[in-house]
Design an enzyme around this catalytic site. Structure first.
Site, short mmCIF file in Angstrom:
data_model
loop_
_atom_site.label_atom_id
_atom_site.label_comp_id
_atom_site.label_asym_id
_atom_site.label_seq_id
_atom_site.Cartn_x
_atom_site.Cartn_y
_atom_site.Cartn_z
N LYS A 170 0.82 -1.22 0.00
CA LYS A 170 0.00 0.00 0.00
C LYS A 170 0.85 1.27 0.00
CE LYS A 170 -4.33 -1.93 1.56
NZ LYS A 170 -3.95 -3.37 1.71
C1 LIG Z 1 -4.57 -4.45 1.15
C2 LIG Z 1 -3.81 -5.72 1.05
C3 LIG Z 1 -4.19 -6.75 0.14
C4 LIG Z 1 -5.41 -6.65 -0.75
O1 LIG Z 1 -5.27 -5.67 -1.73
P1 LIG Z 1 -6.58 -5.15 -2.54
O2 LIG Z 1 -6.09 -4.04 -3.37
O3 LIG Z 1 -7.54 -4.69 -1.49
O4 LIG Z 1 -7.12 -6.29 -3.31
C5 LIG Z 1 -3.40 -7.89 0.08
N1 LIG Z 1 -2.33 -8.04 0.88
C6 LIG Z 1 -1.94 -7.10 1.76
C7 LIG Z 1 -0.76 -7.35 2.62
C8 LIG Z 1 -2.66 -5.90 1.89
O5 LIG Z 1 -2.29 -4.97 2.77
#
Ligand SMILES: *Cc1c(COP(=O)(O)O)cnc(C)c1O
Length: 469
Positions: free
Chosen positions: A113
């Site tokens: 993220k």
């Molecule tokens: C947010 C997240 C996801 C999922 O990502 P999306 O974009 O919501 O599909 C997967 N793995 C981790 C570690 C995350 O923080």
């Protein structure tokens, strides 16, 4: 480039108009009017670019209301070796010929993220300054999103962050990550309740339109188009590292929850990046796997949403999913409004036709799979034994499904969405060892903490905001 809503609102908006917004006024999600097409000459030119320059090239196709020099400076300031640990920013980690991880989790909070949120921090600061405005970001988190937002917004002019989390319910590492921030514009509120209580308070405050306007409340949730756009870049960057010529095709497997990350892969593919398959990997919360297998989309209630060992994918509905369905249905906004606006509300699910189902893989390259706690442990062990790499639980969900879906002759790239240090307990369960942690974070849990513990109360949260803006 103009943007429209998936539910048909044609009000053409530019990038900066939608940057600070969530949903479109008609309840839909914003998408560009069309996807810019990348020709062979452009792809060849991009192959040699540094990550920040590639990011500029891609962003500039979608952003026509920030001057080129400013946008270039923003991407250069965001994607640095100092913040992401390597000059490549998102290097490949080869496992065996034709199989590699894409390292997306070397930013400040050890999850992918950061890739988008760090850019969002720069864009927000830039746009607010340009308008002479300020913004107070209110959010709820059970882990990754809150910390990524705080690290992106720390010290940013004109921005304050109020982040609600369930007191004592995040891992010690996650708590320490957020609560050790000392910047005056970051406010951690630990509520004596569960994550849903936190989210309900954010909704209650956002629904108080008078309070929202008066105190300039905003959000940074995963439906934000700028976040999605930032994620498109690493599909290109990974492709260039995995191939030698632009005639080769690759597949990606993406651990998925809200469908943000893999939706960026869809956008890259629509632009013409030679992607064979986009593999959606879910955990036990398999709303998306069910859809890709059966054509039925059935969001779950909070009670049917399981707590798993890949907690960042524990979702009840996939908030970005409407974007893909819009494209799948040839951008028929009336149909999207019918499915998401009416059928979900009245019957709790919708189903697409058999012909549309066939199109998902034939035209858009999508396939899917799911994983369980036992699969996760087995895959973490397999990856450690066979390849000598320790992976986190979410990436393990991805690798499990990738091994099922890979095709001979097409390289498979698995997106690494977090580092194992973030989810140490399950790694210890699988391997009997404590996962490695970046040296700079060795003393994280012993740093002084800044956090306000309070009861679950909309009024107390509002009062805290009023007292601190
Ligand atoms: C947010 C997240 C996801 C999922 O990502 P999306 O974009 O919501 O599909 C997967 N793995 C981790 C570690 C995350 O923080």
């Amino acid at each position: 480039m103009n943007y429209l809503s998936t539910r048909g609102d044609p009000a053409a908006r530019h990038f900066s108009d939608i940057l600070l917004e969530g949903l479109a006024p008609d309840g839909g999600l914003y998408l560009p009017q069309s996807y810019p097409q990348i020709d062979a000459a452009t792809l060849a030119r991009w192959r040699g670019l540094a990550y920040a320059d590639l990011a500029y090239e891609i962003l500039s196709l979608y952003i026509d209301d920030i001057p080129a020099d400013d946008l270039k400076a923003l991407t250069k300031r965001t994607y640095t070796e100092a913040v992401f640990g390597t000059p490549e920013i998102t290097p490949l980690k080869p496992l065996e010929p034709g199989l590699a991880l894409v390292a997306l989790s070397n930013g400040p909070t050890l999850a992918f993220k950061d890739m988008a949120m760090q850019l969002l921090g720069q864009l927000f600061e830039y746009e607010l300054k340009r308008r002479g405005e300020t913004l107070n970001i209110l959010g709820a988190t059970s882990g990754d999103t809150g910390s990524a937002a705080e690290y992106a917004m720390r010290g940013k002019a004109g921005i304050q962050v109020f982040m609600l989390s369930p007191n004592g319910r995040m891992s010690p590492f996650q708590q320490a990550q957020m609560f050790s921030l000392q910047e005056a514009n970051i406010h951690n509120l630990a509520l004596q309740g569960v994550f849903d209580d936190c989210q309900d308070i954010v909704k209650a405050v956002s629904n108080d339109l008078d309070f929202k306007r008066r105190h300039r409340i905003g959000t940074v949730n995963s439906i934000n188009w700028a976040r999605l756009l930032a994620q498109v870049v690493y599909y290109f960057a990974a492709y260039f590292q995995a191939t030698r010529t632009d005639s080769e095709r690759v597949s990606f497997t993406v651990p998925s929850g809200n469908f943000g990350n893999v939706c960026a892969g869809h956008v890259a593919r629509m632009m013409g990046l030679p992607i064979e398959r986009l593999v959606v990997a879910t955990n036990e919360n398999d709303v998306l796997d069910e859809f890709f297998r059966t054509g039925v989309y059935r969001p779950r209630g909070a009670a049917q949403t399981l707590e798993t060992s890949s907690p960042s994918m524990d979702i009840s509905k996939a908030s970005n999913f409407e974007r893909f369905v819009f494209d799948l249905l040839d951008r028929d906004a009336d149909r999207v409004r019918q499915l998401f606006g009416e059928q979900l509300a009245t019957q709790g699910y919708f189903e697409i036709t058999a012909e549309e189902r066939a199109r998902m893989s034939a035209r858009f390259g999508f396939v899917s799979g799911r994983s369980s706690h036992a699969d996760r442990l087995a895959t973490i062990r397999l990856c450690h034994q066979r390849y000598g790499q320790v992976i986190d639980t979410h990436t393990a969900d991805g690798l499990k499904v990738a091994l099922e879906q890979r095709q001979a002759g097409t390289p498979m790239l698995v997106l690494e969405t977090a580092l194992p240090a973030k989810f140490a307990a399950t790694i210890e369960e699988a391997l009997g060892l404590v996962p490695p942690r970046p040296a700079a974070l060795a003393d994280l849990e012993s740093r002084p903490k800044r956090v306000q513990v309070m009861p679950v109360s909309v009024d107390l949260v509002k009062q805290f905001i009023v007292d601190h803006v």
